[in-house]
Write a protein that holds these residues in place. Sequence first.
Motif, mmCIF file in Angstrom:
data_model
loop_
_atom_site.group_PDB
_atom_site.id
_atom_site.type_symbol
_atom_site.label_atom_id
_atom_site.label_comp_id
_atom_site.label_asym_id
_atom_site.label_seq_id
_atom_site.Cartn_x
_atom_site.Cartn_y
_atom_site.Cartn_z
ATOM 1 N N CYS A 9 -7.662 9.391 13.169
ATOM 2 C CA CYS A 9 -7.005 8.246 12.570
ATOM 3 C C CYS A 9 -5.545 8.253 12.922
ATOM 4 C CB CYS A 9 -7.221 8.281 11.069
ATOM 5 S SG CYS A 9 -5.960 7.602 10.055
ATOM 6 N N LEU A 10 -4.842 7.195 12.711
ATOM 7 C CA LEU A 10 -3.394 7.170 12.887
ATOM 8 C C LEU A 10 -2.649 6.997 11.574
ATOM 9 C CD1 LEU A 10 -2.799 5.413 16.254
ATOM 10 C CD2 LEU A 10 -2.711 7.787 15.650
ATOM 11 N N ALA A 11 -3.211 6.243 10.526
ATOM 12 C CA ALA A 11 -2.470 6.130 9.272
ATOM 13 C C ALA A 11 -2.822 4.924 8.402
ATOM 14 C CB ALA A 11 -1.013 6.109 9.568
ATOM 15 N N GLY A 12 -2.476 4.694 7.116
ATOM 16 C CA GLY A 12 -2.252 3.517 6.361
ATOM 17 C C GLY A 12 -2.841 2.936 5.120
ATOM 18 N N LEU A 13 -2.379 1.741 4.539
ATOM 19 C CA LEU A 13 -3.016 0.934 3.467
ATOM 20 C C LEU A 13 -2.402 -0.445 3.260
ATOM 21 C CD1 LEU A 13 -4.882 0.789 0.728
ATOM 22 C CD2 LEU A 13 -2.680 1.081 -0.261
ATOM 23 N N ALA A 14 -3.101 -1.288 2.460
ATOM 24 C CA ALA A 14 -2.572 -2.571 2.001
ATOM 25 C C ALA A 14 -3.398 -3.045 0.833
ATOM 26 C CB ALA A 14 -2.584 -3.589 3.126
ATOM 27 N N ALA A 15 -4.388 -3.966 1.072
ATOM 28 C CA ALA A 15 -5.113 -4.567 -0.029
ATOM 29 C C ALA A 15 -6.064 -3.623 -0.718
ATOM 30 C CB ALA A 15 -5.896 -5.775 0.468
ATOM 31 N N ALA A 16 -6.468 -2.562 -0.101
ATOM 32 C CA ALA A 16 -7.392 -1.622 -0.731
ATOM 33 C C ALA A 16 -6.800 -1.022 -1.990
ATOM 34 C CB ALA A 16 -7.775 -0.516 0.232
ATOM 35 N N LEU A 17 -5.513 -1.188 -2.202
ATOM 36 C CA LEU A 17 -4.879 -0.656 -3.402
ATOM 37 C C LEU A 17 -5.318 -1.388 -4.669
ATOM 38 C CD1 LEU A 17 -1.318 0.013 -2.073
ATOM 39 C CD2 LEU A 17 -3.135 1.620 -2.543
ATOM 40 N N LEU A 18 -6.037 -2.474 -4.505
ATOM 41 C CA LEU A 18 -6.587 -3.152 -5.677
ATOM 42 C C LEU A 18 -7.529 -2.249 -6.452
ATOM 43 C CD1 LEU A 18 -7.270 -6.658 -4.134
ATOM 44 C CD2 LEU A 18 -5.380 -5.991 -5.641
ATOM 45 N N ALA A 19 -8.005 -1.197 -5.813
ATOM 46 C CA ALA A 19 -8.903 -0.255 -6.481
ATOM 47 C C ALA A 19 -8.171 0.622 -7.492
ATOM 48 C CB ALA A 19 -9.597 0.628 -5.450
ATOM 49 N N ILE A 20 -6.831 0.655 -7.457
ATOM 50 C CA ILE A 20 -6.079 1.474 -8.403
ATOM 51 C C ILE A 20 -6.078 0.780 -9.761
ATOM 52 C CG2 ILE A 20 -3.816 2.461 -8.914
ATOM 53 C CD1 ILE A 20 -3.290 2.430 -5.916
ATOM 54 N N PRO A 21 -6.424 1.459 -10.846
ATOM 55 C CA PRO A 21 -6.498 0.807 -12.155
ATOM 56 C C PRO A 21 -5.174 0.181 -12.550
ATOM 57 C CG PRO A 21 -7.465 3.002 -12.223
ATOM 58 C CD PRO A 21 -6.803 2.869 -10.902
ATOM 59 N N ALA A 22 -5.222 -1.042 -13.077
ATOM 60 C CA ALA A 22 -4.014 -1.704 -13.550
ATOM 61 C C ALA A 22 -3.384 -0.894 -14.672
ATOM 62 C CB ALA A 22 -4.363 -3.110 -14.046
ATOM 63 N N GLY A 23 -2.075 -0.792 -14.631
ATOM 64 C CA GLY A 23 -1.364 -0.074 -15.681
ATOM 65 C C GLY A 23 -1.360 1.424 -15.519
ATOM 66 N N ALA A 24 -1.837 1.929 -14.360
ATOM 67 C CA ALA A 24 -1.892 3.381 -14.187
ATOM 68 C C ALA A 24 -0.516 3.999 -14.276
ATOM 69 C CB ALA A 24 -2.539 3.715 -12.846
ATOM 70 N N GLN A 25 0.504 3.314 -13.752
ATOM 71 C CA GLN A 25 1.843 3.880 -13.801
ATOM 72 C C GLN A 25 2.354 3.949 -15.247
ATOM 73 O OE1 GLN A 25 4.641 2.162 -11.144
ATOM 74 N NE2 GLN A 25 3.346 2.411 -9.333
ATOM 75 N N GLN A 26 2.019 2.935 -16.062
ATOM 76 C CA GLN A 26 2.472 2.951 -17.450
ATOM 77 C C GLN A 26 1.826 4.078 -18.243
ATOM 78 O OE1 GLN A 26 1.628 0.375 -15.712
ATOM 79 N NE2 GLN A 26 3.333 -1.072 -15.773
ATOM 80 N N ARG A 27 0.576 4.439 -17.900
ATOM 81 C CA ARG A 27 -0.100 5.497 -18.638
ATOM 82 C C ARG A 27 0.447 6.877 -18.299
ATOM 83 N NH1 ARG A 27 -4.747 2.449 -17.338
ATOM 84 N NH2 ARG A 27 -5.375 3.985 -15.757
ATOM 85 N N ARG A 28 1.098 7.011 -17.099
ATOM 86 C CA ARG A 28 1.627 8.305 -16.695
ATOM 87 C C ARG A 28 3.104 8.162 -16.331
ATOM 88 N NH1 ARG A 28 -1.864 12.300 -15.691
ATOM 89 N NH2 ARG A 28 -0.348 13.295 -14.324
ATOM 90 N N PRO A 29 3.941 7.799 -17.324
ATOM 91 C CA PRO A 29 5.352 7.528 -17.006
ATOM 92 C C PRO A 29 6.097 8.744 -16.489
ATOM 93 C CG PRO A 29 5.011 7.642 -19.382
ATOM 94 C CD PRO A 29 3.654 7.655 -18.756
ATOM 95 N N SER A 30 5.624 9.954 -16.800
ATOM 96 C CA SER A 30 6.338 11.150 -16.369
ATOM 97 C C SER A 30 5.821 11.696 -15.044
ATOM 98 C CB SER A 30 6.219 12.243 -17.444
ATOM 99 O OG SER A 30 4.859 12.598 -17.637
ATOM 100 N N ALA A 31 4.783 11.076 -14.485
ATOM 101 C CA ALA A 31 4.216 11.566 -13.234
ATOM 102 C C ALA A 31 5.195 11.315 -12.092
ATOM 103 C CB ALA A 31 2.896 10.864 -12.957
ATOM 104 N N PRO A 32 5.290 12.241 -11.155
ATOM 105 C CA PRO A 32 6.160 12.018 -9.991
ATOM 106 C C PRO A 32 5.703 10.790 -9.203
ATOM 107 C CG PRO A 32 5.403 14.306 -10.097
ATOM 108 C CD PRO A 32 4.601 13.545 -11.102
#
Length: 289
Positions: A9-32
């Motif tokens: 492979c060489l690399a990457g992403l775009a629309a496939a990120l829709l698979a990430i649960p909405a609000g994941a960043q809010q649930r882990r505010p202290s995560a790097p």
Amino acid sequence: MRRSVLGFCLAGLAAALLAIPAGAQQRRPSAPQISWYIFDFPPVFILSGPDTGTGNGDVWLSYFISVLPQFRHRIVTASISRMMTDIAREQGACTTSVIPNAERAKFMAFSRHFWRVQPTRVIYPEGLAPSINLYRAADGQIDVAGLARDETLQGGYIDRRSYTPAIDAAIALLKQRRGGWAVTGSEGAVEMLALGRVDYTFGYPFELRYLLHRRGNGMPLASAGAAGDPEVVEAHIACSKEAVGEALLAALDDVLDAAPPPPSTLQASYRWTRPEELSLVLSRGPGQQ
């Protein structure tokens, strides 16, 4: 000792990120937080059109994000020059495929796991093989300097793009004799090949095959490496050389140590690769240091 773990492979992403649960960043505010850098480079990163999000890099990055929930992930679309600048100065700035060198090692940390990939090559229609083969050595590689001096053949190249040292030197010869066509991007190189304005060009074979497919042109392309260039190079996941970036790489290496990636990542990687190119890459192994 190296063992096979990753696919080509060489690399990457775009629309496939829709698979990430909405609000994941809010649930882990202290995560790097990790900033993954992508750029418009089909079929690695496909950022527009009906194939958006389906590039091999898109699929790999979606997988990386799915197996690293202990980090917050965001996607940054940027030029390659901006990506390099940000990785040098930001925390947690990463990208999925970089060929290490001494200069990059000053500000980048690299994964233990890597892909073996072919560097940029001479690309030409299969029907022109007899003319190209005049410059082919016994090992199958092309004397690109001799090719560039051949006044019966026209070469195409992407202006201001850096290829490999051997190919860059050949392009300088083309410029000297005014025997080549400069274009602004890969689509221009494909256009010149499709119209018969150039006999050969330089680049990644999978890149031009995809663009021809998108144009609806079934012209079969062949490729060969430039004499003096390595047959394969190692491409690693790379991050900022600091605590957050190094933590991401350590976690990802642990995941890849534990289990091979899913078949979908390998299928995406191989789609635009000819069997002989694939066998070269896999015979040298993808693996780990």
